[in-house]
Motif scaffolding. Structure first.
Motif, PDB file in Angstrom:
ATOM      1  N   VAL A  77       0.839  -1.202   0.000  1.00  0.00           N
ATOM      2  CA  VAL A  77       0.000   0.000   0.000  1.00  0.00           C
ATOM      3  C   VAL A  77       0.874   1.251   0.000  1.00  0.00           C
ATOM      4  O   VAL A  77       0.678   2.172  -0.798  1.00  0.00           O
ATOM      5  CB  VAL A  77      -0.961   0.009   1.215  1.00  0.00           C
ATOM      6  N   VAL A  78       1.870   1.278   0.878  1.00  0.00           N
ATOM      7  CA  VAL A  78       2.673   2.499   1.051  1.00  0.00           C
ATOM      8  C   VAL A  78       3.513   2.814  -0.187  1.00  0.00           C
ATOM      9  O   VAL A  78       3.569   3.964  -0.634  1.00  0.00           O
ATOM     10  CB  VAL A  78       3.558   2.394   2.317  1.00  0.00           C
ATOM     11  N   TYR A  79       4.166   1.796  -0.764  1.00  0.00           N
ATOM     12  CA  TYR A  79       5.034   2.073  -1.913  1.00  0.00           C
ATOM     13  C   TYR A  79       4.285   2.709  -3.084  1.00  0.00           C
ATOM     14  O   TYR A  79       4.713   3.732  -3.616  1.00  0.00           O
ATOM     15  CB  TYR A  79       5.788   0.815  -2.357  1.00  0.00           C
ATOM     16  N   PRO A  80       3.154   2.143  -3.517  1.00  0.00           N
ATOM     17  CA  PRO A  80       2.469   2.798  -4.632  1.00  0.00           C
ATOM     18  C   PRO A  80       1.936   4.183  -4.281  1.00  0.00           C
ATOM     19  O   PRO A  80       1.887   5.059  -5.143  1.00  0.00           O
ATOM     20  CB  PRO A  80       1.325   1.852  -4.993  1.00  0.00           C
ATOM     21  N   VAL A  81       1.550   4.394  -3.012  1.00  0.00           N
ATOM     22  CA  VAL A  81       1.097   5.734  -2.633  1.00  0.00           C
ATOM     23  C   VAL A  81       2.261   6.715  -2.742  1.00  0.00           C
ATOM     24  O   VAL A  81       2.107   7.833  -3.229  1.00  0.00           O
ATOM     25  CB  VAL A  81       0.477   5.745  -1.222  1.00  0.00           C
TER      26      VAL A  81
END
Length: 196
Positions: free
Chosen positions: A164-168
């Motif tokens: 979740v965090v990386y693509p955000v």
């Protein structure tokens, strides 16, 4: 009366009004300028305090930023649901996290947290303990409650949070709640296929 050298001056306490003004000024400037554009001078001017007041309470700019981010962490740290359906629980949690991180404020906080962590190791450790670790623990603990092996639960928690965090971080606010929910479903299905 002039104090003698035998008298001890009590330590100065934080003024709650000044502390709140500093936190609010820091928060506003972070959202306006980002971590790299934040200076202690600008915070002091916005808060109406002297730079020494800030340095007396926070030894560095990253320490101040860490306190502000940790004070705001509850706006992003979603509570993990605990129903009979682990897939639905994790999908709901991941969707809520994605929604929080893709708001203007949440996205700015994530970027600031990342930048602040890179600048100062003590700050990174505090932010990991107060922000990253609770997120990972929420997922891992929910999987453990569903009798998933501890090592698999830890790996899945890392995968879901990173997923979740990386693509955000890379795509910004375009990352959708539906993608996060789909990722959670894939991870849980993968776990069940290995343990079933």
């Amino acid at each position: 009366m002039i104090p003698t050298t035998d008298e001890v001056t009590p330590p100065r306490r934080r003024s709650e009004k000044s502390r709140v003004a500093i936190i609010e000024a820091t928060r506003a400037l972070l959202l306006e300028r980002g971590f790299d554009g934040l200076s202690i001078e600008a915070v002091a001017a916005r808060a109406g305090v002297g730079k020494q007041t800030i340095y007396r309470w926070w030894p560095s700019r990253p320490a101040l930023v860490a306190d502000v981010l940790l004070e705001d962490a509850d706006k992003i740290l979603a509570t993990m649901p605990h129903t009979d359906d682990v897939t639905a629980d994790l999908a709901s949690w991941a969707g809520t996290l994605a929604s929080a991180l893709t708001t203007k404020r949440g996205n700015a906080m994530l970027r600031i947290l990342t930048a602040a962590s890179l600048e100062h190791e003590d700050t990174a450790a505090r932010l990991r303990a107060g922000f990253s670790r609770p997120l990972v623990d929420s997922v891992r603990d929910r999987l453990l409650a569903d009798h998933i092996d501890a090592d698999l639960a830890s790996a899945a928690a890392d995968a879901l949070l990173g997923g979740v965090v990386y693509p955000v971080l890379s795509e910004g606010r375009n990352y959708s709640r539906q993608r996060a929910e789909g990722l959670a479903r894939i991870i849980v299905a993968s776990l069940h296929s290995q343990t079933g």
